[in-house]
Design an enzyme around this catalytic site. Structure first.
Site, PDB file in Angstrom:
ATOM      1  N   ASP A  86      -5.706   0.441   0.047  1.00  0.00           N
ATOM      2  CA  ASP A  86      -6.466   1.177   1.506  1.00  0.00           C
ATOM      3  C   ASP A  86      -7.795   0.070   2.163  1.00  0.00           C
ATOM      4  O   ASP A  86      -8.731  -0.300   1.876  1.00  0.00           O
ATOM      5  CB  ASP A  86      -6.183   2.402   2.171  1.00  0.00           C
ATOM      6  CG  ASP A  86      -7.714   3.734   1.927  1.00  0.00           C
ATOM      7  OD1 ASP A  86      -8.243   3.037   1.196  1.00  0.00           O
ATOM      8  OD2 ASP A  86      -6.957   4.596   2.344  1.00  0.00           O
ATOM      9  N   LYS A 143       1.077  -1.285  -0.065  1.00  0.00           N
ATOM     10  CA  LYS A 143       0.106  -0.016  -0.142  1.00  0.00           C
ATOM     11  C   LYS A 143       1.358   1.249  -0.351  1.00  0.00           C
ATOM     12  O   LYS A 143       0.485   1.882  -1.262  1.00  0.00           O
ATOM     13  CB  LYS A 143      -0.503  -0.266   1.109  1.00  0.00           C
ATOM     14  CG  LYS A 143      -1.874   0.972   1.334  1.00  0.00           C
ATOM     15  CD  LYS A 143      -2.670   1.237   2.773  1.00  0.00           C
ATOM     16  CE  LYS A 143      -1.936   2.032   3.389  1.00  0.00           C
ATOM     17  NZ  LYS A 143      -2.917   2.264   4.486  1.00  0.00           N
TER      18      LYS A 143
END
Ligand code: SF4
Length: 252
Positions: free
Chosen positions: A180, A161
């Site tokens: 996310d 991420k």
């Protein structure tokens, strides 16, 4: 707030639903009606419609973490775990005046740094990650944040991420899709994935979203998740995706 178009009003489902958040009820039959118009799930026509509607609602969507270079974005992204971007921006406003380079963070006084980033939560682990990543950048990458996912993942505390945020918003390199908490929730609500694991969700999204949309799509979904398709009670009445969404979490 995402504008609601005329066409979305016309095709808005008339099925009356009970409170459905967290419901285990079966998916409403509205899916069949929607499917006739733009397909269902990951039908290319539906994915294109979703991208167009996100473009209409959030043409300027960008990373909301304030930064002046990829290194600052890396630090801010580490700080943003379990913390709002607003809080991170408040902390980094003064932090980046004191610590300007990877060297400054790598050789910081850990106790001091812990207190300086304390408002972002998990400050001990974040201090270790920030100092470790900064040392890694100094020792292995000549003081520059690396530009490939493979290299960036060698830095302590950096997972996919963070890598996608830094490569995408720091360097403009579309290496993947940022997954996310908002992207997980919205991808599932929009039936773009059935998976729950972020890595599998990213693979699902990469297959259906054109690569030149990966960076923007991530930001748009995050903006939509923060402003309209919020976790507890999505504001479907304000959503311009409403006509092609058949999530069981819908509130209208
Ligand atoms: S759940 Fe509601 S707010 Fe979220 S995408 Fe569907 S219609 Fe929009």
């Amino acid at each position: 707030m995402a504008p609601k178009t005329k066409s979305s009003k016309k095709s808005a489902p008339t099925v009356k639903r009970k409170s459905v958040i967290g419901s285990t009820a079966k998916k409403p039959k509205i899916e069949a009606k929607v499917a006739k118009k733009v397909g269902a799930g990951t039908d290319p026509k539906r994915v294109t419609a979703i991208l167009q509607k996100l473009d209409q609602a959030y043409p300027e969507a960008t990373c909301e973490l304030k930064h002046e270079n990829p290194f600052q974005l890396l630090i801010s992204t580490i700080l943003s775990a379990q913390c709002t971007d607003v809080r991170v921006n408040e902390v980094t406003k003064t932090l980046y005046q004191k610590y300007k380079t990877p060297k400054d963070f790598a050789y910081a006084n850990p106790s001091e740094l812990e207190q300086e980033i304390r408002p972002t939560g998990f400050f001990r682990n974040k201090t270790k990650s920030i100092m470790g990543a900064s040392k890694g950048i100094l020792e292995n990458f000549h003081g520059e944040v690396p530009k490939t996912m493979e290299e960036i993942l060698t830095l302590p505390g950096v997972a996919r991420k963070t890598g996608n945020v830094v490569l995408g918003s720091g360097y403009g390199i579309a290496s993947g899709v940022v997954v996310d908490t908002h992207v997980i929730r919205l991808s599932r609500r929009l039936d773009l994935t059935k998976n729950e694991d972020p890595k599998k969700i990213e693979q699902d999204l990469i297959k259906i979203i054109p690569q030149d949309h990966w960076i923007k799509f991530s930001h748009q979904l995050i903006w939509h998740g923060r402003r309209v398709c919020i976790a507890r009670k999505p504001r479907c009445i304000d959503c311009n995706l409403e006509s092609i969404c058949y999530s069981k979490d819908k509130t209208i």
